[in-house]
Design an enzyme around this catalytic site. Sequence first.
Site, mmCIF file in Angstrom:
data_model
loop_
_atom_site.group_PDB
_atom_site.id
_atom_site.type_symbol
_atom_site.label_atom_id
_atom_site.label_comp_id
_atom_site.label_asym_id
_atom_site.label_seq_id
_atom_site.Cartn_x
_atom_site.Cartn_y
_atom_site.Cartn_z
ATOM 1 N N ASN A 13 8.108 4.387 10.292
ATOM 2 C CA ASN A 13 7.004 5.576 10.251
ATOM 3 C C ASN A 13 6.934 5.647 12.000
ATOM 4 O O ASN A 13 7.043 6.849 12.521
ATOM 5 C CB ASN A 13 5.830 5.364 9.780
ATOM 6 N N MET A 89 -1.809 -3.752 9.923
ATOM 7 C CA MET A 89 -2.118 -4.466 8.639
ATOM 8 C C MET A 89 -3.486 -5.080 8.838
ATOM 9 O O MET A 89 -3.504 -6.431 8.319
ATOM 10 C CB MET A 89 -1.082 -5.666 8.193
ATOM 11 N N ARG A 90 -4.449 -4.575 9.643
ATOM 12 C CA ARG A 90 -5.583 -5.370 9.962
ATOM 13 C C ARG A 90 -6.802 -4.322 9.462
ATOM 14 O O ARG A 90 -6.509 -3.008 9.936
ATOM 15 C CB ARG A 90 -6.001 -5.707 11.650
ATOM 16 N N LEU A 92 -9.992 -2.459 9.855
ATOM 17 C CA LEU A 92 -10.645 -2.036 11.299
ATOM 18 C C LEU A 92 -12.386 -1.972 10.956
ATOM 19 O O LEU A 92 -12.809 -1.151 9.837
ATOM 20 C CB LEU A 92 -10.385 -0.635 11.825
ATOM 21 N N ASN A 106 -4.206 7.475 9.334
ATOM 22 C CA ASN A 106 -3.460 6.446 8.413
ATOM 23 C C ASN A 106 -2.378 6.948 7.686
ATOM 24 O O ASN A 106 -2.875 8.096 6.915
ATOM 25 C CB ASN A 106 -4.478 5.405 7.789
ATOM 26 N N HIS A 108 -0.894 6.048 3.981
ATOM 27 C CA HIS A 108 -0.756 5.196 2.796
ATOM 28 C C HIS A 108 0.213 5.521 1.712
ATOM 29 O O HIS A 108 0.439 6.846 1.278
ATOM 30 C CB HIS A 108 -2.409 5.154 2.333
ATOM 31 N N ASP A 142 -14.477 3.166 5.044
ATOM 32 C CA ASP A 142 -14.173 2.345 3.841
ATOM 33 C C ASP A 142 -12.438 2.406 3.871
ATOM 34 O O ASP A 142 -12.007 3.286 4.267
ATOM 35 C CB ASP A 142 -14.474 3.040 2.623
ATOM 36 N N ASP A 144 -8.860 2.870 3.034
ATOM 37 C CA ASP A 144 -7.990 3.939 2.469
ATOM 38 C C ASP A 144 -8.758 4.974 2.036
ATOM 39 O O ASP A 144 -8.474 5.676 0.807
ATOM 40 C CB ASP A 144 -7.096 3.370 1.327
ATOM 41 N N GLU A 173 7.126 9.776 3.221
ATOM 42 C CA GLU A 173 6.370 9.344 4.340
ATOM 43 C C GLU A 173 6.926 9.950 5.572
ATOM 44 O O GLU A 173 6.174 10.338 6.448
ATOM 45 C CB GLU A 173 5.894 7.757 4.260
HETATM 46 C C1 GRF Z 1 4.150 2.177 4.788
HETATM 47 O O1 GRF Z 1 4.711 2.132 3.445
HETATM 48 C C2 GRF Z 1 2.912 2.881 5.087
HETATM 49 O O2 GRF Z 1 2.657 3.852 4.160
HETATM 50 C C3 GRF Z 1 1.931 1.619 5.017
HETATM 51 O O3 GRF Z 1 2.677 0.444 5.607
HETATM 52 C C4 GRF Z 1 4.383 0.792 5.361
HETATM 53 C C5 GRF Z 1 4.456 0.738 6.879
HETATM 54 O O4 GRF Z 1 6.126 0.799 6.965
HETATM 55 N N1 GRF Z 1 0.854 1.719 5.414
HETATM 56 P P1 GRF Z 1 6.754 0.850 8.316
HETATM 57 O O5 GRF Z 1 6.470 -0.145 8.975
HETATM 58 O O6 GRF Z 1 6.355 2.356 9.014
HETATM 59 O O7 GRF Z 1 8.289 0.925 7.953
#
Ligand code: GRF
Length: 213
Positions: A13, A89-90, A92, A106, A108, A142, A144, A173
């Site tokens: 992303n 992946m933390r 907040l 974000n 998701h 909260d 997501d 995405e």
């Molecule tokens: C994605 O699926 C996003 O929706 C989630 O974590 C993943 C990240 O993928 N939050 P990348 O590191 O952008 O490839």
Amino acid sequence: MKIAVLISGRGTNLQVLIDACAAPAFPGEIAAVVSNVPDAAGLERAFSAGIETRIVDHRAYPDRPAFEDALHDVLAHADAELVCLAGFMRLLTPRFVDRWHDRLINIHPSLLPSYKGLDTHRRVLADGVRLTGCTVHFVRPDMDAGPIIVQAAVPVRDDDDEDTLAARVLAAEHRCFPLAVRLIAERRVRVVDERVVIKGAVAPDASLINPMR
Ligand code: GRF
């Protein structure tokens, strides 16, 4: 608009945001990429694009507030106006989230508010739903949760496994995140009563029906 991207992993992303910002007409630039994981593969993508990278390793701080203060300083130093969580992946704390109120987004891999949390594709397959998707939203304390900016609906196929479904959602995405950033950078996005209103937004006419026949 100056953008910061927070990552923890492979950064696909991040890559689509880098590519979008490279277009001369795009109304935003990535001022910094920050990872809490020192060897996150996504950092290489930022290096290659000549973008400033910073590592704020959560393990180097005594507690979450100290980690988040360091993160905040890096973002403030970069003059970030918008912070994108792209596979960060933390969790907040409310204190950090409130400091970046309506400036923190974000992505998701589900149609929120369904399937918050991890393992979305496994749970989607277990439930047998025929449509899933992805969501870009403003971050609230909260997990997501928060006003929704862009969503894509993605069909689930009978022969899908977690990997094939994840790949199809990821492709969506990669379209949604740059779109959301562009709408915000064009200053067309407002939050009114915790719902997003987008100036000049055009919704599609068609429904996505699965199966087609
Ligand atoms: C994605 O699926 C996003 O929706 C989630 O974590 C993943 C990240 O993928 N939050 P990348 O590191 O952008 O490839």
